[in-house]
Design a protein around this motif. Structure first.
Motif, short mmCIF file in Angstrom:
data_model
loop_
_atom_site.label_atom_id
_atom_site.label_comp_id
_atom_site.label_asym_id
_atom_site.label_seq_id
_atom_site.Cartn_x
_atom_site.Cartn_y
_atom_site.Cartn_z
N GLN A 1 0.99 -1.05 0.00
CA GLN A 1 0.11 -0.07 0.05
C GLN A 1 0.67 1.25 0.12
OE1 GLN A 1 -3.21 0.16 -0.12
NE2 GLN A 1 -3.95 -2.17 -0.07
N VAL A 2 0.52 2.42 -0.31
CA VAL A 2 0.96 3.64 -0.51
C VAL A 2 0.09 4.63 -0.19
CG1 VAL A 2 2.18 5.26 -2.23
CG2 VAL A 2 2.38 2.89 -2.48
N GLN A 3 0.45 5.38 0.82
CA GLN A 3 -0.50 6.41 1.15
C GLN A 3 0.05 7.77 0.60
OE1 GLN A 3 0.81 4.24 3.59
NE2 GLN A 3 -0.72 3.10 3.12
N LEU A 4 -0.70 8.60 0.11
CA LEU A 4 -0.44 9.93 -0.40
C LEU A 4 -1.24 11.24 0.21
CD1 LEU A 4 -0.69 8.87 -4.28
CD2 LEU A 4 1.48 9.27 -2.73
N VAL A 5 -0.48 12.22 0.69
CA VAL A 5 -0.97 13.21 1.51
C VAL A 5 -0.68 14.65 0.39
CG1 VAL A 5 -1.13 14.75 3.73
CG2 VAL A 5 -1.20 12.18 3.78
N GLU A 6 -1.54 15.15 -0.01
CA GLU A 6 -1.28 16.61 -0.71
C GLU A 6 -1.55 17.72 0.42
OE1 GLU A 6 -3.99 14.36 -4.07
OE2 GLU A 6 -4.04 14.79 -1.61
N SER A 7 -0.70 18.87 0.09
CA SER A 7 -0.84 20.16 0.87
C SER A 7 -0.50 21.22 -0.11
CB SER A 7 0.02 20.19 1.90
OG SER A 7 1.37 19.93 1.58
N GLY A 8 -0.73 22.42 0.34
CA GLY A 8 -0.37 23.52 -0.61
C GLY A 8 -1.45 24.31 -1.50
N GLY A 9 -2.43 23.90 -1.37
CA GLY A 9 -3.72 24.42 -2.13
C GLY A 9 -3.97 25.84 -1.38
N GLY A 10 -5.01 26.51 -2.23
CA GLY A 10 -5.56 27.60 -1.39
C GLY A 10 -6.14 28.42 -2.56
N LEU A 11 -6.26 29.95 -1.95
CA LEU A 11 -7.12 31.07 -2.88
C LEU A 11 -5.89 31.61 -3.28
CD1 LEU A 11 -9.51 32.63 -4.02
CD2 LEU A 11 -9.39 33.60 -1.60
N VAL A 12 -5.63 31.94 -4.58
CA VAL A 12 -4.58 32.96 -5.22
C VAL A 12 -5.40 33.84 -6.45
CG1 VAL A 12 -3.91 30.99 -6.82
CG2 VAL A 12 -2.22 33.04 -6.04
N GLN A 13 -4.63 34.94 -6.48
CA GLN A 13 -5.24 35.94 -7.80
C GLN A 13 -4.59 35.51 -8.80
OE1 GLN A 13 -4.17 39.65 -6.29
NE2 GLN A 13 -5.88 40.00 -5.11
N PRO A 14 -5.43 35.57 -9.97
CA PRO A 14 -4.75 35.50 -11.24
C PRO A 14 -3.41 35.95 -11.38
CG PRO A 14 -7.08 36.19 -11.61
CD PRO A 14 -6.65 36.17 -10.00
N GLY A 15 -2.42 35.08 -11.95
CA GLY A 15 -1.32 35.63 -12.34
C GLY A 15 -0.11 35.18 -11.23
N GLY A 16 -0.83 34.89 -9.96
CA GLY A 16 -0.02 34.26 -8.89
C GLY A 16 0.46 33.05 -9.19
N SER A 17 1.26 32.46 -7.82
CA SER A 17 1.66 31.26 -7.92
C SER A 17 1.33 30.46 -6.65
CB SER A 17 3.30 31.28 -7.82
OG SER A 17 3.83 31.99 -9.26
N LEU A 18 1.54 28.95 -6.78
CA LEU A 18 1.14 28.35 -5.77
C LEU A 18 2.31 26.97 -5.89
CD1 LEU A 18 -2.50 27.89 -5.03
CD2 LEU A 18 -0.87 28.93 -3.56
N ARG A 19 2.56 26.35 -4.87
CA ARG A 19 3.43 25.05 -4.83
C ARG A 19 2.62 24.00 -4.21
NH1 ARG A 19 9.58 23.42 -3.40
NH2 ARG A 19 8.57 23.09 -1.16
#
Length: 114
Positions: A1-19
């Protein structure tokens, strides 16, 4: 079994960046490829980017030149650097790993809005 946990999402303005980050645990030695999909409301799930164990990458046409997928094996972490974000990038982003079968994370919401 492999477990995966994501993070880093959110609200950003157009033209912005997220990782986005996706930490893998469990039987990670069997993983042969990883990547990201996304799903917007009332739309089909869309492949965003993939990366193989050899480092080869693939990007969907809608994100080419703006998104970069990478993997830090020492940290068992997959990344998705998203630049020049557009409202149409709004979706739930899912990390996946392939190890004889496909494993999925729980998803992280990305909202691009002014």
């Amino acid at each position: 079994q492999v477990q995966l946990v994501e993070s880093g999402g959110g609200l950003v303005q157009p033209g912005g960046s997220l990782r986005l980050s996706c930490v893998a645990s469990g039987r990670i030695f069997g993983i042969t490829g990883m990547g990201w999909y996304r799903q917007a409301p009332e739309k089909q799930r869309e492949l965003v980017a993939t990366i193989s164990n050899g480092g080869g990458t693939y990007y969907g046409d809608s994100v080419k030149g703006r998104f970069t997928i990478s993997r830090d094996r020492a940290k068992n972490t997959l990344y998705l650097q998203m630049n020049s974000l557009k409202p149409e990038d709004t979706a739930v982003y899912y990390c996946y790993a392939y190890a004889l079968r496909t494993y999925w994370g729980q998803g992280t919401q990305v909202t691009v809005s002014s």
